[in-house]
Design a protein around this motif. Structure first.
Motif, mmCIF file in Angstrom:
data_model
loop_
_atom_site.group_PDB
_atom_site.id
_atom_site.type_symbol
_atom_site.label_atom_id
_atom_site.label_comp_id
_atom_site.label_asym_id
_atom_site.label_seq_id
_atom_site.Cartn_x
_atom_site.Cartn_y
_atom_site.Cartn_z
ATOM 1 N N LYS A 26 0.497 -1.482 0.107
ATOM 2 C CA LYS A 26 0.103 -0.242 0.245
ATOM 3 C C LYS A 26 1.268 1.091 0.306
ATOM 4 C CE LYS A 26 -0.875 1.957 3.766
ATOM 5 N NZ LYS A 26 -1.706 2.385 5.025
ATOM 6 N N ASP A 53 -7.720 1.917 0.025
ATOM 7 C CA ASP A 53 -7.078 2.862 0.253
ATOM 8 C C ASP A 53 -6.454 3.386 -1.315
ATOM 9 O OD1 ASP A 53 -7.895 2.791 3.143
ATOM 10 O OD2 ASP A 53 -4.992 2.843 3.573
ATOM 11 N N ASN A 103 -10.852 6.222 3.953
ATOM 12 C CA ASN A 103 -10.056 6.506 6.397
ATOM 13 C C ASN A 103 -8.583 6.203 6.245
ATOM 14 O OD1 ASN A 103 -9.357 6.742 8.246
ATOM 15 N ND2 ASN A 103 -9.711 5.099 9.348
ATOM 16 N N SER A 104 -8.130 6.913 4.534
ATOM 17 C CA SER A 104 -6.638 6.530 4.087
ATOM 18 C C SER A 104 -5.581 7.710 4.493
ATOM 19 C CB SER A 104 -6.329 5.969 2.216
ATOM 20 O OG SER A 104 -5.254 6.062 1.856
ATOM 21 N N GLY A 105 -5.356 7.184 5.399
ATOM 22 C CA GLY A 105 -3.730 8.507 5.597
ATOM 23 C C GLY A 105 -3.257 8.846 4.991
ATOM 24 N N THR A 106 -2.666 7.913 4.026
ATOM 25 C CA THR A 106 -1.524 8.194 3.097
ATOM 26 C C THR A 106 -2.182 9.049 1.852
ATOM 27 O OG1 THR A 106 -1.956 6.290 2.094
ATOM 28 C CG2 THR A 106 -0.043 5.921 3.551
ATOM 29 N N ARG A 133 -8.221 12.323 12.568
ATOM 30 C CA ARG A 133 -6.574 12.316 12.913
ATOM 31 C C ARG A 133 -6.236 13.109 12.486
ATOM 32 N NH1 ARG A 133 -5.965 6.600 8.657
ATOM 33 N NH2 ARG A 133 -3.848 7.077 10.170
ATOM 34 N N GLN A 181 3.552 10.505 8.196
ATOM 35 C CA GLN A 181 3.263 10.431 6.891
ATOM 36 C C GLN A 181 2.716 12.750 6.526
ATOM 37 O OE1 GLN A 181 -0.670 9.131 6.735
ATOM 38 N NE2 GLN A 181 -0.401 6.666 6.735
ATOM 39 N N ASP A 321 2.501 -1.017 12.432
ATOM 40 C CA ASP A 321 1.313 -1.846 11.493
ATOM 41 C C ASP A 321 2.093 -3.001 12.186
ATOM 42 O OD1 ASP A 321 0.003 0.762 10.802
ATOM 43 O OD2 ASP A 321 0.532 0.044 8.623
ATOM 44 N N LYS A 348 -4.426 6.195 14.713
ATOM 45 C CA LYS A 348 -4.637 5.389 12.874
ATOM 46 C C LYS A 348 -6.367 4.683 12.897
ATOM 47 C CE LYS A 348 0.133 4.673 13.583
ATOM 48 N NZ LYS A 348 1.243 4.869 12.283
ATOM 49 N N GLU A 349 -6.303 3.689 11.877
ATOM 50 C CA GLU A 349 -7.755 3.375 12.431
ATOM 51 C C GLU A 349 -8.798 3.129 13.131
ATOM 52 O OE1 GLU A 349 -5.138 2.761 10.423
ATOM 53 O OE2 GLU A 349 -5.419 1.885 8.715
ATOM 54 N N ARG A 352 -5.483 1.616 18.043
ATOM 55 C CA ARG A 352 -5.165 0.413 18.404
ATOM 56 C C ARG A 352 -4.602 -0.289 19.867
ATOM 57 N NH1 ARG A 352 -1.970 0.866 12.906
ATOM 58 N NH2 ARG A 352 -4.138 0.112 10.969
ATOM 59 N N HIS A 392 -8.963 -2.272 9.487
ATOM 60 C CA HIS A 392 -8.129 -4.131 8.509
ATOM 61 C C HIS A 392 -7.446 -4.955 9.103
ATOM 62 C CE1 HIS A 392 -4.869 -1.918 6.804
ATOM 63 N NE2 HIS A 392 -5.342 -0.892 8.034
ATOM 64 N N ARG A 393 -6.460 -4.012 9.829
ATOM 65 C CA ARG A 393 -5.088 -4.847 10.621
ATOM 66 C C ARG A 393 -6.060 -5.813 11.937
ATOM 67 N NH1 ARG A 393 -1.881 -4.000 7.522
ATOM 68 N NH2 ARG A 393 -1.216 -2.080 6.886
ATOM 69 N N LYS A 418 -9.864 -2.358 2.992
ATOM 70 C CA LYS A 418 -8.846 -1.183 2.896
ATOM 71 C C LYS A 418 -7.405 -1.373 2.275
ATOM 72 C CE LYS A 418 -7.361 2.893 5.959
ATOM 73 N NZ LYS A 418 -6.237 3.036 5.842
ATOM 74 N N THR A 419 -6.643 -2.849 2.694
ATOM 75 C CA THR A 419 -5.569 -3.022 2.110
ATOM 76 C C THR A 419 -5.294 -3.742 1.196
ATOM 77 O OG1 THR A 419 -4.819 -3.643 4.384
ATOM 78 C CG2 THR A 419 -4.133 -0.511 3.572
HETATM 79 C C1 LIG Z 1 -2.710 2.928 9.331
HETATM 80 C C2 LIG Z 1 -2.579 2.531 8.373
HETATM 81 O O1 LIG Z 1 -2.833 3.345 6.998
HETATM 82 P P1 LIG Z 1 -3.269 4.246 6.787
HETATM 83 O O2 LIG Z 1 -2.428 5.857 8.472
HETATM 84 O O3 LIG Z 1 -2.601 5.211 5.300
HETATM 85 O O4 LIG Z 1 -4.875 5.049 6.528
HETATM 86 C C3 LIG Z 1 -2.063 1.222 8.144
HETATM 87 O O5 LIG Z 1 -2.467 1.136 7.258
HETATM 88 O O6 LIG Z 1 -1.982 0.665 9.690
#
Ligand SMILES: C=C(OP(=O)(O)O)C(=O)O
Ligand SMILES: O=C(O)C1=C[C@@H](OP(=O)(O)O)[C@@H](O)[C@H](O)C1
Length: 436
Positions: A26, A53, A103-106, A133, A181, A321, A348-349, A352, A392-393, A418-419
């Motif tokens: 990703k 993502d 919800n894609s941080g990148t 976020r 990021q 991650d 994160k999502e 965690r 997803h994780r 998501k990934t």
């Molecule tokens: C934190 C994650 O994604 P992102 O920050 O890109 O949303 C992830 O994929 O675990």
């Protein structure tokens, strides 16, 4: 077995053995899309991840006037770059371009920096969790470089409004304690600024290997960044050049299969990853080695062989991650496992740290929680329906518990899209292959 809202994991009575081919990374896919979009000329990508993502990234780039053609089956993409000048042309009489990054941080962090290079107004938003976020550190940095941008609701989080007219350049300080990021986004946009950009990091920088990955992808597309002293990055005006570029399999996704080998005493090989991969998360195999597994590192593959496991005490700041994967492996080790220095996982999502603790406790496992980590004490596991919090994780890691314990169900298995849309199919394939 999958129903719409729950996945019942079938326990396996054998060691899992085989080769798994996770989808493309990703993080590399979304970086390559950004550098290809900014490049002069055409880029041809292979090994591309196709998931939510990356899809929101592609949809956004198209809205910014970048031509992207994808072959979803062949995992390829061809991008015609804009030579450093993305467009902000609102459609249907609107006065701004709207990007929705789920919800894609990148995606939201990289694109916030990228749209600043254009001329016009852009609003970037996401789902409810994305609105929690933080992104203010990136906005502060862009403002120092002459960009008019703000958090629309003044929360320091999306939605973000960028009134773009290029990035002037100059000296900038950016905080890196919440997410790396922001720095990656700034670095990738920097060569298209009007003047040299000199970035200093304020305080600590989390997830450092992702910044190294950024610099390597930039380099592969012909852009140099000088790292003059620790924590300082200098990028002069330059052009990315379109490339033929191959994307490695996703190392974070690989962690679930390595963990499956570790806990079942099996043997899993993943091709296309190696010790010098661009992804820091290959180090998860080292973590398993430290716990007792046998790991073979070849120039184009990593193999993990499961052995009796020992709990460990480990700093996972660089590879957070994979912390959820380790939390699950910890259940099958002798003695407790402590995961430290991962406060950034709370942004994160989902939070965690909290999510791991709550779901471990739901299975009857004792956990100690700290602001920046947790300790897991292995013990008897009770049947449970695991909540996944649209993360997803959480789904992919906690499913592994069910390989060895009856009665583990995963809520909302579709959140892996998501990934890793085909995660459960690939896990089942490995299980079936091993039971032949
Ligand atoms: C934190 C994650 O994604 P992102 O920050 O890109 O949303 C992830 O994929 O675990
Ligand atoms: O730059 C990247 O590709 C990523 C950086 C990490 O985030 P943080 O820097 O926010 O820790 C990681 O968790 C995320 O999945 C991908």
């Amino acid at each position: 077995m999958t129903t719409a809202d729950t996945y019942k994991v079938q326990p396996v009575n054998v060691s899992l053995r085989g080769e798994v081919q996770p989808p493309g990374s990703k993080s590399i896919t979304n970086r390559a899309f950004i550098t290809a979009a900014l490049a002069r000329g055409k880029t041809h990508l292979t090994g591309v991840l196709h998931s939510r993502d990356t899809e929101v990234m592609v949809e956004s780039l198209r809205k910014l006037g970048v031509q992207v053609e994808q072959d979803l089956y062949a995992c390829t993409a061809t991008i015609t770059g804009c030579g450093g000048r993305p467009q902000l042309k609102p459609e249907n009489g609107a006065d701004q371009v709207e990007l929705f990054l789920e919800n894609s941080g990148t995606s939201i962090r990289f694109l916030t920096a990228l749209v600043a290079l254009a001329k016009g107004t852009c609003r970037l938003d996401g789902i409810e969790r994305m609105r929690e976020r933080p992104i203010e550190h990136l906005l502060e940095a862009l403002r120092q470089l002459g960009v008019d941008c703000q958090s629309e609701l003044e929360t320091g989080c999306p939605p973000v409004l960028v009134k773009a007219d290029g990035i002037q350049g100059g000296q900038v300080e950016i905080a890196g304690n919440l997410s790396s990021q922001y720095l990656s986004g700034l670095l990738m946009a920097a060569p298209a600024a009007k003047e040299k950009v000199e970035i200093s990091i304020q305080g600590d920088l989390v997830s450092v290997p992702y910044v190294d990955m950024t610099l390597k992808v930039m380099k592969a597309f012909g852009v140099d960044c000088k790292t003059t002293e620790t924590k300082k990055y200098v990028v002069s005006p330059q052009k990315y050049i379109g490339q033929n570029y191959h994307i490695e399999p996703d190392a974070s996704a690989a962690s679930y299969f390595f963990a499956a080998a570790a806990i079942t005493g099996g043997r899993v090989t993943i091709h296309g990853l190696h010790r010098n991969s661009l992804q820091g998360d290959v180090r998860f195999a080292e973590v398993l080695e430290e716990m007792g597994c046998l790991v073979t590192w070849l120039p184009n593959s990593i193999t993990v062989v499961g052995k009796p496991l020992q709990g460990i005490d480990i700093d996972m700041n660089d590879i957070s991650d994979t912390a959820q994967t380790l939390a699950v492996v910890a259940l099958f080790a002798e003695g407790p496992t402590s995961i430290r220095n991962v406060e950034h996982m709370r942004h994160k999502e989902t939070d965690r740290v909290e999510a791991i603790a709550v779901e471990m406790q739901r299975m009857g496992i004792k956990v100690e929680v700290y602001p920046d980590g947790l300790t897991i004490y292995p013990g008897p596991v009770q049947p449970a329906v695991i909540e996944t919090y649209d993360d997803h994780r959480m789904a992919m890691s906690f499913a592994l518990v069910g390989l060895l314990h009856e009665g583990i169900q995963i809520s909302d298995p579709g959140c892996t899209s998501k990934t890793y849309p085909h995660f459960f199919t690939d896990l089942e394939k490995l299980c079936n292959q091993s039971q032949l």
